[in-house]
Design a protein around this motif. Sequence first.
Motif, PDB file in Angstrom:
ATOM      1  N   SER A 509     -19.832  -0.859  18.312  1.00 35.44           N
ATOM      2  CA  SER A 509     -18.859   0.131  17.832  1.00 35.44           C
ATOM      3  C   SER A 509     -18.639   0.045  16.175  1.00 35.44           C
ATOM      4  N   SER A 510     -17.948   0.972  15.615  1.00 32.82           N
ATOM      5  CA  SER A 510     -17.453   0.850  14.257  1.00 32.82           C
ATOM      6  C   SER A 510     -16.337   1.820  14.167  1.00 32.82           C
ATOM      7  N   GLU A 511     -15.160   1.028  13.978  1.00 37.17           N
ATOM      8  CA  GLU A 511     -13.778   1.682  13.837  1.00 37.17           C
ATOM      9  C   GLU A 511     -13.064   1.495  12.565  1.00 37.17           C
ATOM     10  N   GLU A 512     -12.630   2.653  11.800  1.00 36.84           N
ATOM     11  CA  GLU A 512     -12.118   2.694  10.732  1.00 36.84           C
ATOM     12  C   GLU A 512     -10.912   3.479  10.528  1.00 36.84           C
ATOM     13  N   GLN A 513      -9.866   3.017   9.761  1.00 42.42           N
ATOM     14  CA  GLN A 513      -8.528   3.754   9.622  1.00 42.42           C
ATOM     15  C   GLN A 513      -8.265   3.655   8.296  1.00 42.42           C
ATOM     16  N   PHE A 514      -8.064   4.982   7.702  1.00 39.73           N
ATOM     17  CA  PHE A 514      -7.772   5.024   6.366  1.00 39.73           C
ATOM     18  C   PHE A 514      -6.153   5.488   6.346  1.00 39.73           C
ATOM     19  N   ALA A 515      -5.126   4.934   5.550  1.00 36.81           N
ATOM     20  CA  ALA A 515      -3.772   5.319   5.604  1.00 36.81           C
ATOM     21  C   ALA A 515      -3.366   5.490   4.304  1.00 36.81           C
ATOM     22  N   PRO A 516      -3.499   6.826   3.523  1.00 31.97           N
ATOM     23  CA  PRO A 516      -2.847   7.051   2.110  1.00 31.97           C
ATOM     24  C   PRO A 516      -1.363   7.049   2.380  1.00 31.97           C
ATOM     25  N   ALA A 517      -0.793   6.526   1.325  1.00 27.97           N
ATOM     26  CA  ALA A 517       0.710   6.673   0.940  1.00 27.97           C
ATOM     27  C   ALA A 517       1.049   7.976   0.571  1.00 27.97           C
ATOM     28  N   LEU A 518       2.216   8.559   1.088  1.00 22.80           N
ATOM     29  CA  LEU A 518       2.736   9.941   1.073  1.00 22.80           C
ATOM     30  C   LEU A 518       3.770   9.749   0.061  1.00 22.80           C
ATOM     31  N   ILE A 519       3.736  10.635  -1.089  1.00 24.24           N
ATOM     32  CA  ILE A 519       5.171  10.550  -1.983  1.00 24.24           C
ATOM     33  C   ILE A 519       5.590  11.766  -1.977  1.00 24.24           C
ATOM     34  N   GLY A 520       6.927  12.020  -2.418  1.00 24.86           N
ATOM     35  CA  GLY A 520       7.731  13.351  -2.413  1.00 24.86           C
ATOM     36  C   GLY A 520       8.029  14.084  -1.309  1.00 24.86           C
ATOM     37  N   VAL A 521       8.534  12.927  -0.402  1.00 22.98           N
ATOM     38  CA  VAL A 521       9.116  13.143   0.907  1.00 22.98           C
ATOM     39  C   VAL A 521      10.522  13.758   0.618  1.00 22.98           C
ATOM     40  N   GLY A 522      11.230  13.368  -0.335  1.00 23.95           N
ATOM     41  CA  GLY A 522      12.526  13.881  -0.710  1.00 23.95           C
ATOM     42  C   GLY A 522      13.614  13.081  -0.218  1.00 23.95           C
ATOM     43  N   THR A 523      14.785  13.497  -0.625  1.00 24.15           N
ATOM     44  CA  THR A 523      16.104  12.538  -0.011  1.00 24.15           C
ATOM     45  C   THR A 523      17.057  13.766   0.519  1.00 24.15           C
ATOM     46  N   GLY A 552      -9.077   0.032   6.476  1.00 20.00           N
ATOM     47  CA  GLY A 552      -9.327  -1.070   7.310  1.00 20.00           C
ATOM     48  C   GLY A 552     -10.726  -0.500   8.251  1.00 20.00           C
ATOM     49  N   LYS A 553     -11.696  -1.432   8.580  1.00 23.60           N
ATOM     50  CA  LYS A 553     -12.879  -1.303   9.258  1.00 23.60           C
ATOM     51  C   LYS A 553     -13.342  -2.416   9.986  1.00 23.60           C
ATOM     52  N   THR A 554     -13.640  -2.010  11.278  1.00 24.84           N
ATOM     53  CA  THR A 554     -14.001  -3.352  12.036  1.00 24.84           C
ATOM     54  C   THR A 554     -15.547  -2.894  12.627  1.00 24.84           C
ATOM     55  N   ASN A 555     -16.558  -3.545  12.583  1.00 25.82           N
ATOM     56  CA  ASN A 555     -17.762  -3.456  13.392  1.00 25.82           C
ATOM     57  C   ASN A 555     -17.897  -4.451  14.189  1.00 25.82           C
ATOM     58  N   HIS A 581     -19.744 -10.346  18.462  1.00 23.29           N
ATOM     59  CA  HIS A 581     -19.773 -10.553  17.135  1.00 23.29           C
ATOM     60  C   HIS A 581     -18.740  -9.482  16.270  1.00 23.29           C
ATOM     61  N   TYR A 582     -17.882  -9.711  15.528  1.00 23.41           N
ATOM     62  CA  TYR A 582     -17.207  -8.586  14.826  1.00 23.41           C
ATOM     63  C   TYR A 582     -17.208  -9.005  13.356  1.00 23.41           C
ATOM     64  N   ASN A 583     -16.971  -7.845  12.578  1.00 24.80           N
ATOM     65  CA  ASN A 583     -16.970  -8.121  10.976  1.00 24.80           C
ATOM     66  C   ASN A 583     -15.788  -7.122  10.774  1.00 24.80           C
ATOM     67  N   ALA A 584     -14.547  -7.512  10.016  1.00 25.91           N
ATOM     68  CA  ALA A 584     -13.488  -6.404   9.649  1.00 25.91           C
ATOM     69  C   ALA A 584     -13.144  -6.792   8.394  1.00 25.91           C
ATOM     70  N   ASP A 598      -8.505  -7.479  -0.977  1.00 27.03           N
ATOM     71  CA  ASP A 598      -9.846  -6.740  -0.890  1.00 27.03           C
ATOM     72  C   ASP A 598     -10.431  -8.247   0.031  1.00 27.03           C
ATOM     73  N   LEU A 599     -10.434  -7.972   1.338  1.00 28.87           N
ATOM     74  CA  LEU A 599     -10.504  -8.995   2.289  1.00 28.87           C
ATOM     75  C   LEU A 599     -11.542  -8.652   3.418  1.00 28.87           C
ATOM     76  N   ASP A 600     -12.421  -9.633   3.857  1.00 21.40           N
ATOM     77  CA  ASP A 600     -13.304  -9.612   5.000  1.00 21.40           C
ATOM     78  C   ASP A 600     -13.406 -10.594   5.777  1.00 21.40           C
ATOM     79  N   THR A 601     -13.592 -10.658   7.115  1.00 20.42           N
ATOM     80  CA  THR A 601     -13.577 -11.799   7.958  1.00 20.42           C
ATOM     81  C   THR A 601     -14.876 -11.468   9.368  1.00 20.42           C
ATOM     82  N   SER A 602     -15.260 -12.430   9.568  1.00 24.22           N
ATOM     83  CA  SER A 602     -16.335 -12.202  10.784  1.00 24.22           C
ATOM     84  C   SER A 602     -16.258 -13.415  11.534  1.00 24.22           C
ATOM     85  N   ASP A 603     -16.652 -13.307  12.925  1.00 21.05           N
ATOM     86  CA  ASP A 603     -16.654 -14.331  13.810  1.00 21.05           C
ATOM     87  C   ASP A 603     -17.515 -13.883  14.960  1.00 21.05           C
TER      88      ASP A 603
END
Length: 849
Positions: A509-523, A552-555, A581-584, A598-603
Amino acid sequence: MARAPRHKHHSRKSRSNWAVTGAFVASAAFAPRLATHVEGAELRNRLQHLRVSVPAETFHARARGGQAPVTSDQPQRFEIAAGPLRQVVAELERLSGARITIANDAINEISSPGLSGTYTLPQAIAQLIAGTSVTSRTTGPNAITLELRLNAERVDVTGEAPLPAPSSVKYTRPLVEIPQTIDVIPREVMEEQGVTTLSEALRNVPGISLQAGEGGGASSTSGDMFNMRGFSASNSLYVDGVRDDGLISRDVYNLEQVEVFMGPTGSDVGRGNAAGYVDMQSKVPHAQSAYAVTYAYGSGDRSRTTVDLNHAVPMGSTDSWLGHTAVRLNALWQDGGVPGRQIVEQKNQSIAPSVMFGVSTPTRVTAAVQITRQDNVPDYGIPGSAWSETQLAPTTVIATNPVDSSNFYGSVGYDADNVEQNTYTVRAEHDANRNLTLRNQTRYNRTHREAVISTVQNPASFIPETQTVAIARQGNERENEIVSNQSSLNTRFATGKLRHGVNAGLELSSEEQFAPALIGVGTRNPTSIYIPNPFDPVAGFSVARGLAFTRGKTNSAGLYAFDTIDAGAKWQISGGLRLEHYNATFKSVDAVGVTTADLDTSDLLVSGKAGLLYKLTDEANLYVSYGSTVTPPGTANFTLSTQPNNQNNPNVDPQESTNYEVGGKAAFYGGRLSLAVAAFRTENKNVIFTVDATAIPPIYNQDDGQRVNGITLGSLGRITDRWEVNANFGYLDSWQVSQNPLNNGKQLTLTPKVSGSLWTTYDLPRGLTLGGGVRYMDEVFVNAPNTIRVPSYALTDVMVEYDVNTHLSLRLNLNNLTDATYIRNVNNNGGRYNPGAPRAATLTSSVRF
């Protein structure tokens, strides 16, 4: 990417689908009843489709003037290996002397779980076809015919309805023989209760409580988020055995059943948590053509239409592989409000077409698509100060006057919660012989959610001097993708006197998440806690993506093997091991475009389970079992941290969870009613405790932990031919093992000591069914020091259903019959809560052909 305010039209009184549905219902209501002898079997099948709880035995007895079907009541010992039904039935005929007719050639190659134990002939038939699309009827003394149901989605056997079984290929035995607590919520129960979402379905499982997110909430309050047995299970949702990321509210329109696997089960699914996991089984095509349309209208002006069409479409001669082809279409259209809430809207349009080649043959290939679009006016509850019975948090100031729980504190035209999800699945299965099945499944899933919301952040948001509430504006966007490939084999063989049932496989499996910040939501300015104005203007509203984002991504690659061994007639030994075995990887960029991480880990992760089961009788057993799982940094939330004392730092040890369980299971009335009891101890260790946060680097250790001791009771099935029951009870004694004296010994968050539910239905004459149940949830605490609490509550639900004829049924559901006032959940600082729904009614019409 700027967005103009969206001013929705809130009147939904005119709906074109009323006319379409009305015409369909009317045509069914006035359809003539079946009367000829030839059509008798068709009538029986359709009655079973409309009311699963009406057994064929009852139908035949009435047709013959009340005489019971003639079958052999003499118990006999059977040892029949799993395999295609044609082989299994032939062996049963040889051993019993019965005459068993297979009415449809498509039945011949359907896989049967086999038989081991002492049974009467009806009980033996029930076991052989358990979990298949086959039903049986008695045609004479020791004569039985096997047929495909009109609706081949659920088994109903003459007087002996088998219980639901896990759909996972990793479980090769009936539910009663699995040494583990597993709750199965069948589609029939969900339909009777009027369930529409996964969260609603899970109210049938004890020890599950809903989360309400962080102080704000746009990032984490939408969708299915809950705790199970004291631990968060938000990253433990699966569909057909594949992890389903994405914070969305999952509908049940395309589900056959929901399966809840309690406790650490890393050997099943790999990296996980101490809670266990929830697996949703999708509907698939079957051989018999069947068509159903359901329309429901209820409180909150909510309108819901579902379609379930299955059609056999032979693409060749009847004896060819392509001649056994079927297509299925499930669709959903829902629009409307929420009972007890102003302004809030939920709109869901979904479609799930699928096709299966080689239906009921040794080689089956399935292709399926599910597309979901949700367009909601989000609801982030009401201020904690509105709850007058008690303080939800120590710093809560209760409002001077009563506050209407239906108040909406959002911003009309500015708030939105939109979801897009596309899922594509291809599955191939091949029965090489009666003892070997090969399977491969590939799935791609993409979920995109964008939410801009107004919320109450914390208790300080309430301003007592002016009796107003400060409203925070927040935005969140997430894109989740997963690609999965699973290969497995199931085989049965013997080594000497030991009989083995082995499942082994490889999962990538390969899982990925992209989370951009939203601006201009107002007050937005503060608003009255008593009469909030949802049409207040929002200044500076111009939503766009900023420069900040996280990715973030995990294989992972997992290899597993399970074996269940029958060591004689009484003992069963089971065990399994998984190596994964995973790699994140994780990258974070701030608001000015500078990379901050900018990090990674595996085990290599190792998890396993083991069980020992002793059969007291052929229908009752005792067992002991063990299970484990590992939660490595970054794999639960797509986040790695540079902070040394953070659980997601790549250098810390993964959390490790273990579960020890003793229990017993029994089946009654020929296997149509089950009873299960279990006592367990779950422990999670390697939890971080910070000794000195001011030191550089911080001083910490991983000596904290969490423990839960518990007892569960459950029963599912039929007490009589007319009386069905689904009952569950759970007691959880949880505590933190912490070096912090404020937390040590305190109850785990969102963990009720006592919880349970009872749902029962009874079939009266003339097609009338009455049903009802109660639900109880003990108080839970939202934070570690146990200073923020959600009060306990008890609810009563009732149901009345009437089968107008063989095509049309009507059902009325009344939830929260006593109109109890309660809190559904509270956010993590007590600043806001989501009120429970008041008394609500839903009228449903179902048309089937």
